[in-house]
Design a protein around this motif. Structure first.
Motif, mmCIF file in Angstrom:
data_model
loop_
_atom_site.group_PDB
_atom_site.id
_atom_site.type_symbol
_atom_site.label_atom_id
_atom_site.label_comp_id
_atom_site.label_asym_id
_atom_site.label_seq_id
_atom_site.Cartn_x
_atom_site.Cartn_y
_atom_site.Cartn_z
ATOM 1 N N LEU A 1 38.733 9.290 44.736
ATOM 2 C CA LEU A 1 39.638 10.142 45.512
ATOM 3 C C LEU A 1 40.150 9.436 46.762
ATOM 4 O O LEU A 1 41.339 9.533 47.094
ATOM 5 N N ILE A 2 39.280 8.727 47.436
ATOM 6 C CA ILE A 2 39.706 7.964 48.621
ATOM 7 C C ILE A 2 40.733 6.914 48.220
ATOM 8 O O ILE A 2 41.761 6.745 48.881
ATOM 9 N N PHE A 3 40.473 6.195 47.147
ATOM 10 C CA PHE A 3 41.415 5.184 46.656
ATOM 11 C C PHE A 3 42.763 5.812 46.333
ATOM 12 O O PHE A 3 43.816 5.274 46.695
ATOM 13 N N TYR A 4 42.753 6.974 45.673
ATOM 14 C CA TYR A 4 43.999 7.638 45.286
ATOM 15 C C TYR A 4 44.797 8.073 46.507
ATOM 16 O O TYR A 4 45.990 7.789 46.616
ATOM 17 N N PHE A 5 44.169 8.765 47.447
ATOM 18 C CA PHE A 5 44.903 9.339 48.571
ATOM 19 C C PHE A 5 45.287 8.328 49.642
ATOM 20 O O PHE A 5 46.254 8.543 50.379
ATOM 21 N N PHE A 6 44.547 7.237 49.774
ATOM 22 C CA PHE A 6 44.862 6.285 50.827
ATOM 23 C C PHE A 6 45.589 5.040 50.357
ATOM 24 O O PHE A 6 46.179 4.332 51.165
ATOM 25 N N MET A 7 45.574 4.751 49.061
ATOM 26 C CA MET A 7 46.215 3.530 48.593
ATOM 27 C C MET A 7 47.281 3.780 47.528
ATOM 28 O O MET A 7 48.429 3.393 47.707
ATOM 29 N N TRP A 8 46.933 4.388 46.443
ATOM 30 C CA TRP A 8 47.854 4.496 45.325
ATOM 31 C C TRP A 8 48.994 5.462 45.603
ATOM 32 O O TRP A 8 50.160 5.153 45.356
ATOM 33 N N ARG A 9 48.691 6.643 46.103
ATOM 34 C CA ARG A 9 49.716 7.670 46.317
ATOM 35 C C ARG A 9 50.783 7.244 47.331
ATOM 36 O O ARG A 9 51.984 7.380 47.065
#
Length: 110
Positions: A33-41
């Protein structure tokens, strides 16, 4: 006398609260979730905005290139854009190198 208790008996008493397997799964989900919200999105949003910017280029737009050159769009083709950087001087760029669209009237001398 606790040193006489075998490690197997101590492990099955459940000291520590959570099962290590569940903790590892929660840790992985949290990291995802951290990876998704801070990097990918945010990166996907920037790519979508840049694609819209390139798709909406038209003659007369004032733009900034990735190299820092400011110019007015003189001609647009499928892959290239021709910028007029000063009176009578035109430069060709790939559309992907257009970094931003500037507000109308930013360039006064052209």
């Amino acid at each position: 006398m606790s040193f006489l208790i075998s490690s197997a008996q101590a492990a099955e008493t459940g000291v520590g609260g959570l099962d290590p397997g569940i903790f590892n799964i929660l840790f992985l989900v949290g990291f995802g979730l951290i990876f998704y919200f801070f990097m990918w999105r945010p990166q996907a949003k920037r790519a979508k905005d840049h694609k819209a910017l390139i798709g909406n280029l038209a003659k007369g737009d004032e733009v900034l290139t990735a190299g820092g050159i400011i110019g007015k769009v003189a001609k647009v083709s499928d892959d290239y854009v021709v910028l007029e950087v000063c009176e009578g001087t035109q430069l060709s760029f790939q559309k992907a190198h257009v970094a931003a669209a500037l507000p109308k009237g930013t360039i006064k001398n052209i």
